[in-house]
Design an enzyme around this catalytic site. Structure first.
Site, PDB file in Angstrom:
ATOM      1  N   PHE A 106       1.213   8.706  -4.119  1.00 37.13           N
ATOM      2  CA  PHE A 106       0.342   9.866  -4.287  1.00 37.13           C
ATOM      3  C   PHE A 106       0.307  10.344  -5.730  1.00 37.13           C
ATOM      4  O   PHE A 106      -0.630  11.008  -6.157  1.00 37.13           O
ATOM      5  CB  PHE A 106       0.777  11.012  -3.357  1.00 37.13           C
ATOM      6  CG  PHE A 106       1.869  11.890  -3.884  1.00 37.13           C
ATOM      7  CD1 PHE A 106       3.191  11.630  -3.608  1.00 37.13           C
ATOM      8  CD2 PHE A 106       1.566  12.980  -4.691  1.00 37.13           C
ATOM      9  CE1 PHE A 106       4.200  12.444  -4.106  1.00 37.13           C
ATOM     10  CE2 PHE A 106       2.561  13.807  -5.177  1.00 37.13           C
ATOM     11  CZ  PHE A 106       3.884  13.527  -4.897  1.00 37.13           C
ATOM     12  N   LYS A 107       1.342   9.989  -6.503  1.00 43.53           N
ATOM     13  CA  LYS A 107       1.394  10.458  -7.886  1.00 43.53           C
ATOM     14  C   LYS A 107       0.270   9.883  -8.750  1.00 43.53           C
ATOM     15  O   LYS A 107       0.040  10.358  -9.856  1.00 43.53           O
ATOM     16  CB  LYS A 107       2.759  10.137  -8.495  1.00 43.53           C
ATOM     17  CG  LYS A 107       3.889  10.917  -7.832  1.00 43.53           C
ATOM     18  CD  LYS A 107       5.210  10.708  -8.556  1.00 43.53           C
ATOM     19  CE  LYS A 107       6.306  11.583  -7.980  1.00 43.53           C
ATOM     20  NZ  LYS A 107       6.777  11.096  -6.669  1.00 43.53           N
ATOM     21  N   ASP A 108      -0.415   8.864  -8.241  1.00 44.74           N
ATOM     22  CA  ASP A 108      -1.547   8.296  -8.994  1.00 44.74           C
ATOM     23  C   ASP A 108      -2.593   9.358  -9.338  1.00 44.74           C
ATOM     24  O   ASP A 108      -3.144   9.339 -10.437  1.00 44.74           O
ATOM     25  CB  ASP A 108      -2.221   7.177  -8.190  1.00 44.74           C
ATOM     26  CG  ASP A 108      -1.416   5.877  -8.212  1.00 44.74           C
ATOM     27  OD1 ASP A 108      -0.731   5.604  -9.219  1.00 44.74           O
ATOM     28  OD2 ASP A 108      -1.471   5.134  -7.205  1.00 44.74           O
ATOM     29  N   ALA A 111      -1.197  11.648 -12.167  1.00 47.11           N
ATOM     30  CA  ALA A 111      -0.935  10.905 -13.399  1.00 47.11           C
ATOM     31  C   ALA A 111      -2.240  10.501 -14.081  1.00 47.11           C
ATOM     32  O   ALA A 111      -2.393  10.631 -15.298  1.00 47.11           O
ATOM     33  CB  ALA A 111      -0.092   9.661 -13.096  1.00 47.11           C
TER      34      ALA A 111
END
Ligand SMILES: *Cc1c(COP(=O)(O)O)cnc(C)c1O
Length: 439
Positions: A106-108, A111
């Protein structure tokens, strides 16, 4: 819009400055001075919109006054080139799959958004020297940040990771990229990596001679865009008549994700209750129960992206609710799970629903069950990573051999390139200091 520090000992700053600096000089976290709200009519209209269209509406509400609208839309559309679908698991239980981005985490979203916005502000400001992003990773963050920032002009990224302590798949995601991404293999633990980054931010020589910033969820441009997918989940559930009495369960470590959900709620998104799902690192749960906050060393678990003993975004949650424990514990429920339970949950969900959850999503799923959903409520748990990212653990638990999705397998083709350093700050400082002299 201006942003104030949660410590209130430094003047409010512009979006440009807070994105370039990450942390306020008084060590507080930046908060927007005003939380914009969306009319009910707009929220009701989301069900016919795409993820990128929804993200654009939310982003314009926050950032639209601080940069040209078209540039902002470009950043949003560029970031949200994949979807976050809700998948039905049981009658009133849904998984919000946040793992369809380039590194399957999910950090995509955060970021990629931060990389683009920071790149824009660097160009606009005409900074002479490049900005150096330092990021310590226990595995997942490094891949998302490295891929999000890959090739962005004016930015150089250093990923610090503990030697021998990240999985082979995770390691490939940030050691094979080259270009503006440098992987630093530290002979130490994740805590040592984090300590090096903190020491660098506190070091006067380094800070006076180079632009240093962080890409973890303390940065406004990384954590706030995560609110997009709460709206996207609502929109999809509304389209099938399941959006009333929504209970959202969030696997939490540093609490950036949950905090962005709270921002969505403040903007007007109808969520009845949030649940913070933890592994054995449960200082937040303890706070909910007792009103006391006792940060402590983290312990290692199967859900290692949540192995956090002092969640950085706790300060933001306190600030949002004026330090009112009653208000916080009325809106947010909490549960925590030990590794044996996580293993049981993964097995049970797999056999009952033929749905595979990763160790983090497992906590989120079970927290909905233990909360006790009523038949009039809809529960959504955030599935924060593709189970294949935790293949070793999931295979061990299920006794299987999970296929690796092509997107992940592609990373494993590249050749690994990293620089080995000890955990001493002097070595680390010398290494990045020399780079400054060269450039
Ligand atoms: C980072 C991460 C989390 C925790 O998110 P926070 O925003 O730090 O609370 C949960 N699951 C996975 C897979 C992660 O990578």
């Amino acid at each position: 819009m201006r942003y104030y520090s949660t410590n209130l000992s430094t003047p409010p700053a512009s979006l440009e400055d807070v994105v370039i600096k990450s942390l306020a000089s008084d060590k507080g976290l930046y908060m927007p001075e005003r939380i914009p709200t969306l009319d009910d009519a707009i929220i009701k209209s989301l069900k016919t919109k795409s993820f990128a269209e929804i993200g654009d509406i939310v982003a314009q509400a926050y950032f639209g006054d601080d940069m040209p609208r078209e540039e902002l839309s470009e950043i949003v559309y560029d970031t949200l080139s994949f979807d976050t679908p809700v998948v039905q698991v049981d009658d009133n239980v849904f998984s919000l799959e946040l793992f369809h981005g380039p590194t399957l985490a999910f950090k995509d979203v955060g970021a990629r958004f931060m990389a683009r916005m920071l790149g824009y502000f660097i160009r606009r400001k005409g900074l002479d020297n490049e900005v150096n992003v330092l990021v310590a990773t226990s595995g997942d963050t490094g891949g998302a940040v490295a891929n999000g920032f890959l090739g962005v002009e004016g930015i150089r990224v250093f990923v610090l990771y503990p030697k021998g302590k990240v999985s082979p798949i995770q390691e490939c995601q940030f050691t094979t990229l080259g270009k503006n991404i440098t992987a630093l293999e530290i002979d130490g633990t994740f805590d040592d990596c984090q300590a090096l980054v903190k020491a660098a931010f506190a070091d006067a020589d380094l800070n006076s001679s180079m632009n240093l910033t962080s890409a973890n969820s303390i940065n406004v441009a990384r954590f706030l865009p995560q609110s997009f997918y709460y709206f996207n989940a609502y929109a999809q559930l509304d389209a099938i008549g399941k959006a009333d009495n929504l209970i959202v369960s969030v696997p939490s470590g540093n609490f950036g994700n949950l905090t962005s959900g709270l921002f969505a709620w403040r903007m007007g998104l109808p969520v009845k209750r949030f649940i913070a799902a933890n592994n054995r690192n449960d200082v937040f749960l303890e706070y909910l129960r007792s009103g006391r906050y006792n940060p402590r060393e983290s312990v290692e678990t199967y859900a290692n992206a949540m192995d956090v003993g002092n969640p950085s975004n706790f300060a933001r949650i306190l600030d949002l609710f004026g330090d009112n424990h009653h208000a916080i514990s009325s809106l947010i429920a909490g549960f925590s799970y030990a590794d044996e339970q996580i293993a049981q949950i993964i097995k049970a969900v797999s056999s009952k629903y033929a749905y595979l959850v990763d160790p983090h999503g497992a906590c989120g799923y079970q927290a909905l069950a233990d909360y006790g959903l009523k038949s009039t409520e809809t529960g959504v748990f955030l599935e924060t990573a593709h189970p294949a990212k935790f293949k070793e653990t999931v295979d061990l638990i299920l006794g299987g051999n999970m296929a690796i999705p092509p997107k992940l397998a592609a990373f494993m083709q590249g050749s690994k390139n990293s620089i080995s350093l000890s955990k001493s700050f002097q070595d680390f400082k010398q290494y990045i200091y020399e780079l400054r002299v060269e450039s």
